[in-house]
Write a protein that holds these residues in place. Structure first.
Motif, PDB file in Angstrom:
ATOM      1  N   CYS A  32       0.875  -1.169   0.000  1.00  0.00           N
ATOM      2  CA  CYS A  32       0.000   0.000   0.000  1.00  0.00           C
ATOM      3  C   CYS A  32       0.912   1.219   0.000  1.00  0.00           C
ATOM      4  O   CYS A  32       2.052   1.155   0.460  1.00  0.00           O
ATOM      5  CB  CYS A  32      -0.874   0.060   1.255  1.00  0.00           C
ATOM      6  SG  CYS A  32      -1.843  -1.394   1.604  1.00  0.00           S
ATOM      7  N   TYR A  33       0.399   2.332  -0.478  1.00  0.00           N
ATOM      8  CA  TYR A  33       1.187   3.554  -0.490  1.00  0.00           C
ATOM      9  C   TYR A  33       0.390   4.711   0.106  1.00  0.00           C
ATOM     10  O   TYR A  33      -0.789   4.890  -0.223  1.00  0.00           O
ATOM     11  CB  TYR A  33       1.633   3.898  -1.913  1.00  0.00           C
ATOM     12  CG  TYR A  33       2.558   2.852  -2.491  1.00  0.00           C
ATOM     13  CD1 TYR A  33       3.913   2.861  -2.183  1.00  0.00           C
ATOM     14  CD2 TYR A  33       2.070   1.842  -3.317  1.00  0.00           C
ATOM     15  CE1 TYR A  33       4.765   1.888  -2.700  1.00  0.00           C
ATOM     16  CE2 TYR A  33       2.917   0.870  -3.835  1.00  0.00           C
ATOM     17  CZ  TYR A  33       4.260   0.902  -3.518  1.00  0.00           C
ATOM     18  OH  TYR A  33       5.097  -0.072  -4.022  1.00  0.00           O
ATOM     19  N   LEU A  34       1.039   5.463   0.978  1.00  0.00           N
ATOM     20  CA  LEU A  34       0.451   6.633   1.598  1.00  0.00           C
ATOM     21  C   LEU A  34       1.016   7.866   0.911  1.00  0.00           C
ATOM     22  O   LEU A  34       2.236   8.080   0.919  1.00  0.00           O
ATOM     23  CB  LEU A  34       0.762   6.680   3.092  1.00  0.00           C
ATOM     24  CG  LEU A  34       0.128   5.619   4.010  1.00  0.00           C
ATOM     25  CD1 LEU A  34       0.762   4.245   3.810  1.00  0.00           C
ATOM     26  CD2 LEU A  34       0.269   6.045   5.473  1.00  0.00           C
ATOM     27  N   LEU A  35       0.144   8.656   0.289  1.00  0.00           N
ATOM     28  CA  LEU A  35       0.543   9.886  -0.376  1.00  0.00           C
ATOM     29  C   LEU A  35       0.192  11.032   0.556  1.00  0.00           C
ATOM     30  O   LEU A  35      -0.993  11.280   0.823  1.00  0.00           O
ATOM     31  CB  LEU A  35      -0.188  10.060  -1.705  1.00  0.00           C
ATOM     32  CG  LEU A  35      -0.257   8.846  -2.648  1.00  0.00           C
ATOM     33  CD1 LEU A  35      -0.960   9.231  -3.949  1.00  0.00           C
ATOM     34  CD2 LEU A  35       1.121   8.286  -2.930  1.00  0.00           C
ATOM     35  N   VAL A  36       1.190  11.719   1.057  1.00  0.00           N
ATOM     36  CA  VAL A  36       0.987  12.711   2.119  1.00  0.00           C
ATOM     37  C   VAL A  36       1.195  14.116   1.577  1.00  0.00           C
ATOM     38  O   VAL A  36       2.176  14.396   0.870  1.00  0.00           O
ATOM     39  CB  VAL A  36       1.948  12.445   3.296  1.00  0.00           C
ATOM     40  CG1 VAL A  36       1.763  13.492   4.388  1.00  0.00           C
ATOM     41  CG2 VAL A  36       1.715  11.042   3.859  1.00  0.00           C
ATOM     42  N   GLU A  37       0.275  14.986   1.935  1.00  0.00           N
ATOM     43  CA  GLU A  37       0.342  16.397   1.551  1.00  0.00           C
ATOM     44  C   GLU A  37      -0.090  17.207   2.763  1.00  0.00           C
ATOM     45  O   GLU A  37      -1.292  17.296   3.070  1.00  0.00           O
ATOM     46  CB  GLU A  37      -0.572  16.646   0.361  1.00  0.00           C
ATOM     47  CG  GLU A  37      -0.385  17.980  -0.322  1.00  0.00           C
ATOM     48  CD  GLU A  37      -1.227  18.062  -1.573  1.00  0.00           C
ATOM     49  OE1 GLU A  37      -2.280  18.732  -1.524  1.00  0.00           O
ATOM     50  OE2 GLU A  37      -0.858  17.441  -2.600  1.00  0.00           O
ATOM     51  N   GLY A  38       0.859  17.753   3.483  1.00  0.00           N
ATOM     52  CA  GLY A  38       0.536  18.436   4.739  1.00  0.00           C
ATOM     53  C   GLY A  38       0.021  17.441   5.755  1.00  0.00           C
ATOM     54  O   GLY A  38       0.650  16.408   6.009  1.00  0.00           O
ATOM     55  N   ASP A  39      -1.137  17.730   6.326  1.00  0.00           N
ATOM     56  CA  ASP A  39      -1.746  16.812   7.291  1.00  0.00           C
ATOM     57  C   ASP A  39      -2.666  15.804   6.631  1.00  0.00           C
ATOM     58  O   ASP A  39      -3.126  14.860   7.283  1.00  0.00           O
ATOM     59  CB  ASP A  39      -2.547  17.603   8.341  1.00  0.00           C
ATOM     60  CG  ASP A  39      -1.656  18.467   9.225  1.00  0.00           C
ATOM     61  OD1 ASP A  39      -0.492  18.074   9.447  1.00  0.00           O
ATOM     62  OD2 ASP A  39      -2.126  19.528   9.682  1.00  0.00           O
ATOM     63  N   SER A  40      -2.973  15.993   5.354  1.00  0.00           N
ATOM     64  CA  SER A  40      -3.913  15.125   4.657  1.00  0.00           C
ATOM     65  C   SER A  40      -3.172  14.053   3.871  1.00  0.00           C
ATOM     66  O   SER A  40      -2.011  14.222   3.501  1.00  0.00           O
ATOM     67  CB  SER A  40      -4.788  15.954   3.709  1.00  0.00           C
ATOM     68  OG  SER A  40      -5.544  16.915   4.421  1.00  0.00           O
ATOM     69  N   TRP A  41      -3.878  12.971   3.601  1.00  0.00           N
ATOM     70  CA  TRP A  41      -3.225  11.886   2.880  1.00  0.00           C
ATOM     71  C   TRP A  41      -4.216  11.045   2.102  1.00  0.00           C
ATOM     72  O   TRP A  41      -5.417  11.034   2.391  1.00  0.00           O
ATOM     73  CB  TRP A  41      -2.386  11.036   3.812  1.00  0.00           C
ATOM     74  CG  TRP A  41      -3.053  10.472   5.049  1.00  0.00           C
ATOM     75  CD1 TRP A  41      -3.549  11.178   6.103  1.00  0.00           C
ATOM     76  CD2 TRP A  41      -3.266   9.089   5.361  1.00  0.00           C
ATOM     77  NE1 TRP A  41      -4.057  10.320   7.058  1.00  0.00           N
ATOM     78  CE2 TRP A  41      -3.886   9.036   6.637  1.00  0.00           C
ATOM     79  CE3 TRP A  41      -2.969   7.895   4.708  1.00  0.00           C
ATOM     80  CZ2 TRP A  41      -4.239   7.826   7.244  1.00  0.00           C
ATOM     81  CZ3 TRP A  41      -3.299   6.695   5.324  1.00  0.00           C
ATOM     82  CH2 TRP A  41      -3.930   6.670   6.578  1.00  0.00           C
ATOM     83  N   THR A  42      -3.684  10.381   1.098  1.00  0.00           N
ATOM     84  CA  THR A  42      -4.411   9.433   0.263  1.00  0.00           C
ATOM     85  C   THR A  42      -3.768   8.067   0.440  1.00  0.00           C
ATOM     86  O   THR A  42      -2.551   7.967   0.600  1.00  0.00           O
ATOM     87  CB  THR A  42      -4.314   9.841  -1.222  1.00  0.00           C
ATOM     88  OG1 THR A  42      -4.829  11.153  -1.389  1.00  0.00           O
ATOM     89  CG2 THR A  42      -5.071   8.868  -2.119  1.00  0.00           C
ATOM     90  N   LEU A  43      -4.575   7.020   0.418  1.00  0.00           N
ATOM     91  CA  LEU A  43      -4.046   5.658   0.465  1.00  0.00           C
ATOM     92  C   LEU A  43      -4.292   4.986  -0.879  1.00  0.00           C
ATOM     93  O   LEU A  43      -5.403   5.054  -1.423  1.00  0.00           O
ATOM     94  CB  LEU A  43      -4.726   4.855   1.568  1.00  0.00           C
ATOM     95  CG  LEU A  43      -4.220   3.414   1.727  1.00  0.00           C
ATOM     96  CD1 LEU A  43      -2.809   3.404   2.299  1.00  0.00           C
ATOM     97  CD2 LEU A  43      -5.150   2.599   2.618  1.00  0.00           C
ATOM     98  N   VAL A  44      -3.262   4.361  -1.411  1.00  0.00           N
ATOM     99  CA  VAL A  44      -3.390   3.604  -2.656  1.00  0.00           C
ATOM    100  C   VAL A  44      -3.334   2.122  -2.321  1.00  0.00           C
ATOM    101  O   VAL A  44      -2.314   1.615  -1.846  1.00  0.00           O
ATOM    102  CB  VAL A  44      -2.281   3.980  -3.655  1.00  0.00           C
ATOM    103  CG1 VAL A  44      -2.438   3.166  -4.944  1.00  0.00           C
ATOM    104  CG2 VAL A  44      -2.332   5.475  -3.954  1.00  0.00           C
TER     105      VAL A  44
END
Length: 259
Positions: A32-44
């Motif tokens: 799995c990959y966590l894409l982090v931008e500031g405090d927010s994130w997306t999980l792939v």
């Protein structure tokens, strides 16, 4: 089964910053990959049911909050990528994204088209045993499908942390998509191109065996799309990151071919 350092084969492992802003969570030979931008994130991708606890621990280690997860993007609808997605919907209300071609598969992740029976592969490829055991321990037989999904387009940039661009790469499944992080010259390939085939236990850039691939000829054709991204780094659904460029990975996959 354990490694020499004492870590059980297939145990969860977090690798922070495989590229800037992207963290890899590996569990049972699945990424799995966590894409982090500031405090927010997306999980792939969402791996397996038992990966849920590992994700919570990984988020804590990275100083992320679960309620700041903005979305889960599924590269495709197989059971080892749908994993805990339904639990995330139920507990967090997080949206789950999948291409229309895999919407039905995500709801029924064991009903997938394949070219060969998977049951002979452990006999033909004994090195597949550790991935099989790891996946079973991770809950591979207990994945709940996810029906409440939003559809991914076949192209375009998603309004999610990381700003991933959808790259349509059918063949492994008919709705398979990769995600391009253009500013980092990085492509998350899902299972369109892996560096470890869990059905064979064999490393190297390749497409997945016909035990789990719907159409190997289409999967090989989609390698042109991967090469065309010009990505420098490939982050696959199974196996280690590939840092020698998309063209070299595609050349390797074509040389190995279908199996």
């Amino acid at each position: 089964m354990t490694l020499s350092g004492g870590r059980r084969v297939g145990a969860p492992r977090l690798t922070p910053e495989v590229v800037p802003g992207v963290h890899r969570l590996e569990h049972a030979f699945t990424n799995c990959y966590l894409l982090v931008e500031g405090d927010s994130w997306t999980l792939v991708d969402a791996a397996f049911p038992n990966t849920w606890g590992a994700l919570i621990r990984a988020a804590h280690e990275l100083d992320l909050r679960m309620h700041d997860l903005q979305g889960i993007v599924l590269t495709h609808g197989h059971f080892d990528h749908v994993g805990f997605a339904e639990r995330a919907v139920e507990e967090l209300g997080v949206p789950v994204y999948v291409h229309a071609g895999d919407r039905e598969l995500a709801a029924h992740p064991y009903r997938y088209r394949r070219e060969h029976t998977p049951f002979v592969y452990p006999l033909l490829y004994p090195r597949s045993l550790p991935p099989v055991v790891g996946m079973l321990r991770a809950g591979a037989l207990n994945v709940k499908g996810v029906e409440e999904v939003s559809e991914l387009p076949s192209s375009g940039t998603l309004d999610l942390p990381g700003r991933p661009e959808v790259v349509f790469t059918p063949g492994h499944t008919f709705g398979h998509c990769g995600l391009l992080l253009r500013d980092r010259e990085t492509l998350l390939t899902g299972d369109a191109l892996v560096t470890l085939d869990p059905y064979k236990g064999v490393p190297g850039a390749q497409i997945v065996a016909g035990a789990a691939t719907a159409d190997s000829e289409q999967a090989l054709a989609s390698l042109d799309v991967i090469s065309g991204t010009g990505a420098r780094v490939l982050l696959p659904g199974h196996g280690e990151p590939w840092r020698d460029g998309a063209e070299a990975a595609v050349a390797s996959a074509r040389a190995i071919g279908r199996s």
